[in-house]
Design a protein around this motif. Structure first.
Motif, PDB file in Angstrom:
ATOM      1  N   ILE A 317       0.836  -1.198   0.000  1.00  0.00           N
ATOM      2  CA  ILE A 317       0.000   0.000   0.000  1.00  0.00           C
ATOM      3  C   ILE A 317       0.871   1.247   0.000  1.00  0.00           C
ATOM      4  N   ALA A 318       1.978   1.219   0.736  1.00  0.00           N
ATOM      5  CA  ALA A 318       2.882   2.372   0.769  1.00  0.00           C
ATOM      6  C   ALA A 318       3.392   2.714  -0.625  1.00  0.00           C
ATOM      7  N   ALA A 319       3.571   1.693  -1.456  1.00  0.00           N
ATOM      8  CA  ALA A 319       4.055   1.918  -2.819  1.00  0.00           C
ATOM      9  C   ALA A 319       3.045   2.689  -3.662  1.00  0.00           C
ATOM     10  N   LEU A 320       1.761   2.632  -3.259  1.00  0.00           N
ATOM     11  CA  LEU A 320       0.718   3.350  -3.995  1.00  0.00           C
ATOM     12  C   LEU A 320       0.550   4.780  -3.500  1.00  0.00           C
ATOM     13  N   LEU A 321       1.210   5.109  -2.387  1.00  0.00           N
ATOM     14  CA  LEU A 321       1.041   6.419  -1.770  1.00  0.00           C
ATOM     15  C   LEU A 321       2.157   7.374  -2.179  1.00  0.00           C
ATOM     16  N   SER A 322       1.867   8.667  -2.016  1.00  0.00           N
ATOM     17  CA  SER A 322       2.848   9.726  -2.238  1.00  0.00           C
ATOM     18  C   SER A 322       2.507  10.852  -1.270  1.00  0.00           C
ATOM     19  N   PRO A 323       3.291  11.927  -1.253  1.00  0.00           N
ATOM     20  CA  PRO A 323       2.938  13.056  -0.387  1.00  0.00           C
ATOM     21  C   PRO A 323       1.618  13.739  -0.762  1.00  0.00           C
ATOM     22  N   ALA A 324       1.088  13.442  -1.957  1.00  0.00           N
ATOM     23  CA  ALA A 324      -0.195  14.024  -2.376  1.00  0.00           C
ATOM     24  C   ALA A 324      -1.339  13.181  -1.825  1.00  0.00           C
ATOM     25  N   PRO A 325      -2.325  13.787  -1.143  1.00  0.00           N
ATOM     26  CA  PRO A 325      -3.447  13.032  -0.573  1.00  0.00           C
ATOM     27  C   PRO A 325      -4.244  12.302  -1.646  1.00  0.00           C
ATOM     28  N   VAL A 326      -4.678  11.077  -1.311  1.00  0.00           N
ATOM     29  CA  VAL A 326      -5.481  10.263  -2.220  1.00  0.00           C
ATOM     30  C   VAL A 326      -6.612   9.626  -1.419  1.00  0.00           C
ATOM     31  N   ALA A 327      -7.754   9.448  -2.052  1.00  0.00           N
ATOM     32  CA  ALA A 327      -8.903   8.847  -1.378  1.00  0.00           C
ATOM     33  C   ALA A 327      -8.641   7.367  -1.117  1.00  0.00           C
ATOM     34  N   ILE A 328      -9.146   6.893   0.020  1.00  0.00           N
ATOM     35  CA  ILE A 328      -8.936   5.486   0.378  1.00  0.00           C
ATOM     36  C   ILE A 328      -9.602   4.564  -0.634  1.00  0.00           C
ATOM     37  N   ASP A 329     -10.768   4.954  -1.151  1.00  0.00           N
ATOM     38  CA  ASP A 329     -11.427   4.075  -2.125  1.00  0.00           C
ATOM     39  C   ASP A 329     -10.621   3.948  -3.413  1.00  0.00           C
ATOM     40  N   GLU A 330      -9.794   4.969  -3.717  1.00  0.00           N
ATOM     41  CA  GLU A 330      -8.910   4.864  -4.877  1.00  0.00           C
ATOM     42  C   GLU A 330      -7.813   3.832  -4.617  1.00  0.00           C
ATOM     43  N   LEU A 331      -7.318   3.777  -3.388  1.00  0.00           N
ATOM     44  CA  LEU A 331      -6.334   2.753  -3.026  1.00  0.00           C
ATOM     45  C   LEU A 331      -6.948   1.362  -3.121  1.00  0.00           C
ATOM     46  N   VAL A 332      -8.192   1.248  -2.734  1.00  0.00           N
ATOM     47  CA  VAL A 332      -8.885  -0.043  -2.835  1.00  0.00           C
ATOM     48  C   VAL A 332      -8.936  -0.490  -4.288  1.00  0.00           C
ATOM     49  N   ARG A 333      -9.296   0.448  -5.175  1.00  0.00           N
ATOM     50  CA  ARG A 333      -9.388   0.095  -6.605  1.00  0.00           C
ATOM     51  C   ARG A 333      -8.021  -0.300  -7.164  1.00  0.00           C
TER      52      ARG A 333
END
Length: 367
Positions: A317-333
């Motif tokens: 999951i950390a690999a999908l993240l960056s300093p820019a905020p992203v919605a949790i449902d986008e991480l799910v997708r």
């Protein structure tokens, strides 16, 4: 677990859990849900953080003992999220405080409430209006909520103290701020209700004020902004009220006065223009959670955690993240797994100090 069954050990563990590094209201709720008790959750914290890639120590028992003693010395007590006295409207807020300290009459928070906020350097006319609104609302049985700041807040509290007022502060329950409101704060604590989220002894730092503002907005069916400059804390309170589905009201002002620009902007963005306390009473009468104002900024919801351990490595999951905020449902997708599993991995990252939570159910990676 219900409040009636809350043992001394569990109450102590809840305070310790919330005071532990990187545990906020969202992660606190998730940990209780996953482990069933704060006692078990505190014991599990080091292992969860290791999965996120960091060493971890929970808040020390000695620190919590000192905090509890300081709370007693201040004449305050704790209110936990699942106690019957916990205000229902506040509980509906995203990231509602799971534990607060209070002095005074908690029954005031169970009555119909309206928040009143505005400029610290308010004009004489705005201060007069705040007093008139607060006094009339109080006479009609409405409890006035504000933040004990200079200007509009202080005027609203003074005018409603006899009928019912709630002061929410950004410091510990034993710290008076601003200093000139020490007497007013004490009168609210003895004749109204004083609420603090921060531990005793905590100074009112800048980062604590938005947290205070969400409690102010959360306690009330609606928020009135009397006078405010653009980008002021009062507009943060109004935005939080709108996000929570509460009424957002503003008193218009002259475009020649910069202190009125925030209110005029709110009205332009959909807040209800009010010119008298009667306008407020009509707007909030029979409030059923469906506000008439259009000032809204809905965010993503909060997902439940699984009963079992997460099935995904937090590093994925950390690999999908960056300093820019992203919605949790986008991480799910993007992760192709369940919402609950993603939430579990995010919790591990948060405990490891690698995650930042933002409004609207968004997250980012810590720089």
């Amino acid at each position: 677990m219900t409040a009636k069954a809350l043992s001394r050990e569990e109450a102590f563990a809840r305070i310790r859990l919330l005071r532990s590094p990187n545990v906020g209201p969202v992660s606190y709720a998730q940990l209780l849900r996953r482990f069933g008790s704060a006692v078990e959750a505190v014991a599990a914290l080091p292992d969860l953080a290791r999965r996120g890639g960091r060493r971890y120590e929970a808040a020390s028992a000695a620190r919590i003992e000192r905090e509890i003693e300081a709370t007693r010395r201040a004449g305050a007590r704790y209110l936990f999220h699942d106690m019957e006295e916990y205000p229902a409207l506040l509980a509906q807020m995203d990231g509602a405080p799971p534990i607060v300290t209070l002095r005074g009459n908690i029954a005031l928070a169970l009555r119909p409430c309206v928040a009143m906020v505005g400029a610290r350097n308010a004009s004489a006319a705005a201060v007069r209006l705040a007093r008139e609104f607060a006094a009339t609302l109080g006479e009609a049985g409405i409890v006035v909520v504000s933040g004990l700041a200079r200007g509009i807040d202080g005027a609203a509290h003074e005018a409603s103290l006899a009928t019912g007022t709630i002061g929410v502060i950004a410091s510990g329950i034993d710290i008076a701020y601003p200093p000139e409101h020490a007497d007013l704060q004490e009168r609210i604590a003895t004749g109204g209700l004083l609420i603090a989220e921060e531990p005793p002894g905590t100074d009112p730092l800048a980062r604590h004020f938005p947290k205070r503002n969400r409690i102010i907005a959360g306690l009330a069916a609606g928020t009135i902004v009397v006078e405010a400059a653009p980008k002021s804390g009062s507009l943060i309170t109004a935005r939080l009220a709108g996000e929570a589905g509460r009424e957002v009201m503003a008193i218009p002002g002259s475009p020649l006065d910069s202190r009125a620009h925030g209110c005029n902007q709110l009205i332009r963005d959909g807040a209800v223009l009010v010119q008298s306390a009667q306008d407020v009473l009509e707007l909030i009468s029979g409030f059923d959670g469906q506000p008439k104002s259009r000032f809204r900024d809905d965010g993503a919801g909060v997902f439940d955690l699984p009963e079992a351990e997460p099935e995904i490595d937090p590093g994925d999951i950390a690999a999908l993240l960056s300093p820019a905020p992203v919605a949790i449902d986008e991480l799910v997708r993007q992760s192709g797994t369940t919402a609950a599993t993603v939430q579990g991995a995010l919790l591990d990252l948060e405990l490891a100090g690698r995650l930042v939570r933002h409004a609207g159910g968004r997250v980012s990676l810590q720089d």
